[in-house]
Write a protein that holds these residues in place. Structure first.
Motif, PDB file in Angstrom:
ATOM      1  N   MET A 286       0.933  -1.020  -0.194  1.00  0.00           N
ATOM      2  CA  MET A 286      -0.373   0.265  -0.258  1.00  0.00           C
ATOM      3  C   MET A 286       1.204   0.993  -0.167  1.00  0.00           C
ATOM      4  N   ALA A 287       0.608   2.203  -0.985  1.00  0.00           N
ATOM      5  CA  ALA A 287       1.389   3.859  -1.113  1.00  0.00           C
ATOM      6  C   ALA A 287       0.333   4.147  -1.528  1.00  0.00           C
ATOM      7  N   SER A 288       0.942   5.800  -0.591  1.00  0.00           N
ATOM      8  CA  SER A 288       0.791   6.770  -0.873  1.00  0.00           C
ATOM      9  C   SER A 288       1.806   8.134  -1.261  1.00  0.00           C
ATOM     10  N   GLN A 289       1.199   9.157  -1.714  1.00  0.00           N
ATOM     11  CA  GLN A 289       1.583  10.445  -1.284  1.00  0.00           C
ATOM     12  C   GLN A 289       2.134  11.276  -0.282  1.00  0.00           C
ATOM     13  N   ALA A 290       3.820  11.306   0.067  1.00  0.00           N
ATOM     14  CA  ALA A 290       3.305  12.108   1.123  1.00  0.00           C
ATOM     15  C   ALA A 290       3.022  13.583   1.422  1.00  0.00           C
TER      16      ALA A 290
END
Lengths: 291, 291
Positions: A246-250
């Motif tokens: 799972m990933a997202s933008q900081a």
């Protein structure tokens, strides 16, 4: 032990925001953001000594303006000081470096000059420096609280209300794909209305199911909705998803942060490393380390 | 990562109170104590699994009643559970073990049964279990906050207000000279009026000079004023003072905790070891460790 001395040393951790909503207020102590993020074991260490003619701040050996740290210093000491910062997080990339620099400096000044301030008083001064400079809107509250702080009501203590996503320590893997200025984003009114609406909805969903997996999913949805992500950021987020993580933008940085359960960690690392060098941090339950 | 599973593991740290004032209130969430203490890296780890016919709790391999943990369980799950606790702090000696046992169990239950509660909701349930059982009045708020928490307003979040004595990690050296029941002390009205007056005055002094040295000094004055200390406790406190360190009584326990700057550490350890075996903990800026 807090023994009087003319040298102060302290550390403050970095904070990666997953989603947020900005709250304006004429009182800077109540101005800030709500949302959720993770506090990591990388951050900024400060060594403070009395200065000579004027305040001098260096970061990793290079003289810097460090406007937020400078505002903080002006609020709590009336003397020129010398501040040496060293960073284990990227600057200007969504790791809350401006707040971490100012908070570690605040702790160190309190110690070096026996200012006699409590943590809440130091956090208030950093919060005011952050919102006055537009460099951040809630990182410092998260950093002094630790873990996976949910900012439910904006502002510094005792105005702000914090909660946490209960979680043991876990790893986040980060890649930096460029820089993004917090100030330039926060000053665009139309854009902010959309971000705020997405952030409010994400917070409501998180509070109904406060888990790390849901935090990551809501952060990704927020990223896709609010349109801050470049194509490369979106590609990296999707590559991590395809690898089972799972990933997202900081927020706000041209940075992708990712996590996974152990079984697919190597696949997630491989997916990220095709975009940029990966740095792994621990999400920490610690708000402050010895200097 | 909070992955659904039928096993939950968590840790909660111990908390040694230096001084306190009890605040009664018809609402258990607002009932509690103000004061100051230190959160240490020793505590209680809990492993939770679904139970069979009835809830069973063990501590270091021995079946126990654990009334506070049992009340906590009844509040948040409607099923029999099996809880295995292991402790790295003494029980019934002023280390906040009842709250640490219930808090680690609460985190573990939340994980094992996917209860979807936030940290504040878990802390509230533990707080209610503590005040209902008279086993503690503020340890859990301190334990979830970490460091050297100042409890300025009693109660669980969002009612209670916390601050901190800013400090890097440092060591506390502890000796246990016997047991003391929290319940028996808290139920003596006349005695409590004296304690409360001393606790209120100590908190006011600490907020005007929030340092570790002042916390230790105010805790010692509180100990001497409120008359809970046995002769052996007072002898040990004085022996540490004579060795150049600072010591006080853990509230509420027949326990002495001490700290010192590095230069006299060996002398302090020697002074304490003439009374009982010394255990050293770190005052931690961590509120929760992985299970």
């Amino acid at each position: 032990m807090s023994i009087e001395s003319s040298v102060g040393k302290a550390f403050a951790p970095g904070h990666i925001t997953g989603f947020f909503e900005i709250h304006d207020d004429p009182d800077p102590r109540r101005k800030g953001s709500t949302g959720c993020g993770v506090v990591i074991d990388g951050g900024i260490a400060a060594i403070v000594t009395p200065g000579e003619e004027k305040t001098e701040i260096s970061l990793d050996g290079v003289s810097v303006n460090a406007d937020t740290t400078r505002s903080l210093i002006e609020q709590i000491v009336d003397l020129p000081v010398h501040v040496e910062c060293t960073s284990s997080i990227p600057i200007g990339c969504g790791f809350g470096a401006s707040a971490a620099g100012a908070l570690s400096t605040a702790y160190a000044l309190n110690d070096a000059f026996s200012l006699g301030l409590t943590s809440n008083q130091l956090v208030e001064a950093v919060h005011i420096a952050e919102v006055s400079n537009g460099s951040g809107m809630g990182d410092v509250e998260a950093q002094y609280f630790g873990g996976v702080p949910i900012r439910k009501v904006p502002g510094c203590p005792p105005y702000g209300v914090l909660d946490r996503v209960p979680s043991p320590s876990f790893e986040v893997h980060c890649i930096v794909l460029g820089e993004l200025s917090t100030g330039s984003v926060l000053n665009d009114g139309g854009f902010m209305r959309e971000i705020n609406s997405a952030g409010r909805s994400a917070l409501r969903s998180l509070l109904s199911r406060p888990t790390i997996a849901n935090f990551m999913e809501l952060s990704k949805q927020f990223t896709l909705k609010c349109g801050l992500a470049s194509d490369r950021v979106i590609d990296a987020i999707e590559a991590v998803g395809a690898a089972g993580g799972m990933a997202s933008q900081a927020m706000l940085g041209e940075t992708v942060f990712a996590c996974s359960d152990g079984s697919v960690k190597e696949d997630v690392l491989e997916a990220l490393s095709t975009f940029a060098e990966v740095t792994t941090y621990n999400v920490t339950s610690c708000y402050q380390h010895p200097g």
